[in-house]
Scaffold this active site. Sequence first.
Site, PDB file in Angstrom:
ATOM      1  N   CYS A   9       0.038 -63.116  53.232  1.00 39.79           N
ATOM      2  CA  CYS A   9      -0.307 -62.781  51.848  1.00 39.79           C
ATOM      3  C   CYS A   9      -1.400 -61.724  51.736  1.00 39.79           C
ATOM      4  CB  CYS A   9      -0.750 -64.031  51.096  1.00 39.79           C
ATOM      5  SG  CYS A   9       0.424 -65.391  51.208  1.00 39.79           S
ATOM      6  N   HIS A  66       3.852 -63.692  42.905  1.00 38.70           N
ATOM      7  CA  HIS A  66       3.209 -63.476  44.204  1.00 38.70           C
ATOM      8  C   HIS A  66       4.215 -62.925  45.213  1.00 38.70           C
ATOM      9  CE1 HIS A  66       0.948 -63.901  47.778  1.00 38.70           C
ATOM     10  NE2 HIS A  66       1.006 -65.215  47.952  1.00 38.70           N
ATOM     11  N   CYS A  84      -6.165 -65.393  50.153  1.00 39.95           N
ATOM     12  CA  CYS A  84      -5.990 -66.202  51.360  1.00 39.95           C
ATOM     13  C   CYS A  84      -4.690 -65.809  52.046  1.00 39.95           C
ATOM     14  CB  CYS A  84      -5.989 -67.689  51.021  1.00 39.95           C
ATOM     15  SG  CYS A  84      -4.740 -68.193  49.821  1.00 39.95           S
TER      16      CYS A  84
END
Length: 398
Positions: free
Chosen positions: A91, A354, A384
């Site tokens: 990510c 996302h 994160c």
Amino acid sequence: MSQNVYIVSTARTPIGSFQGSLSSKTAVELGAAALKGALAKVPELDASKDFDEIIFGNVLSANLGQAPARQVALTAGLGNHIVATTVNKVCASAMKAIILGAQSIKCGNADVVVAGGCESMTNAPYYMPAARGGAKFGQTVLIDGVERDGLNDAYDGLAMGVHAEKCARDWDITRDQQDSFAIESYQKSQQSQKEGKFDNEIVPVTIKGFRGKPDTQVTNDEEPARLHVEKLKSARTVFQRENGTVTAANASPINDGAAAIILVSERVLKEKNLKPLAIVKGWGEAAHLPADFTWAPSLAVPKALKHAGIEDINSVDYFEFNEAFSVVGLVNTKILKLDPSKVNVYGGAVALGHPLGCSGARVVVTLLSILQQEGGKIGVAAICNGGGGASSVVIEKL
């Protein structure tokens, strides 16, 4: 040779829902669309010769072809000379791309760098491992590439949401708190859309019409309109059936999208008479137990602030945390003792989406929009990543 690093242009695509409005586009096509949008804002830079490097995040690279970052560069019209690197830090990939780009300029290795990321989770393939050696006899297994390489912990094989549940237990964060956070994220993003807060950062994506139908343009993030408050509150827990707190509704969805940021040295800024939008003041990264990835940003942010020379966290005007889960936004705000009114003021990934390899740049693009429109000066973005890590960047609006 140390020098300042400036942001002179940013752009992102709208974020599409899983198998939604952007499903016909590959990650490379989305990345090229974002980059073209960023290039259009700085006509002083010649795309064919002024750019030194592109560093682009992408997590689900299977079936995209060699070197997705290079493909993005050439598709968008950058010259054949450009050095291209694809980053996979899950990510945090696109934020790592920004950090690497800033370091390249700081070290004097480059003057103009494209940083960002792209992802089409919709188009990530299934894998058939047995096909390589021959399945021989009987049934075989298909492995979901999104789940295997994006959403599962590589060390214990558990879904990332299982660790989000661990975070909620460890830090005493309730289901109601997570649902309320998610609802607020949706409401803030809806209001921001209504007020045109995202208009300057979003570049429309053209979708080709089929069977004689006209082309259409996707101009808005797709997910915010999907809020149903009562359904969200009554959603079943996914990762822990009894006494669980994490649901599909209070976690980020699966998405498609891309974002691009153009970084330049002070020399090029002056030489080309470019208007700086912000300076990259510092960055920091941290890691700990993979199962505790959710609160790794709380470790990275202090490092980034120290690197930027900022001693008091309260002097930061706005924060952008990537909301992989509602609990991520809640726990990092709690640990760092932040004013919630300074965090994700336009909504976050729970509502906006996302796309894994894109999100690290998307939060920086949106953070800059917030600083420009809400009167702030110093902003901190953090995200994160699977494996227990996190990255953070500090920017100063100019």
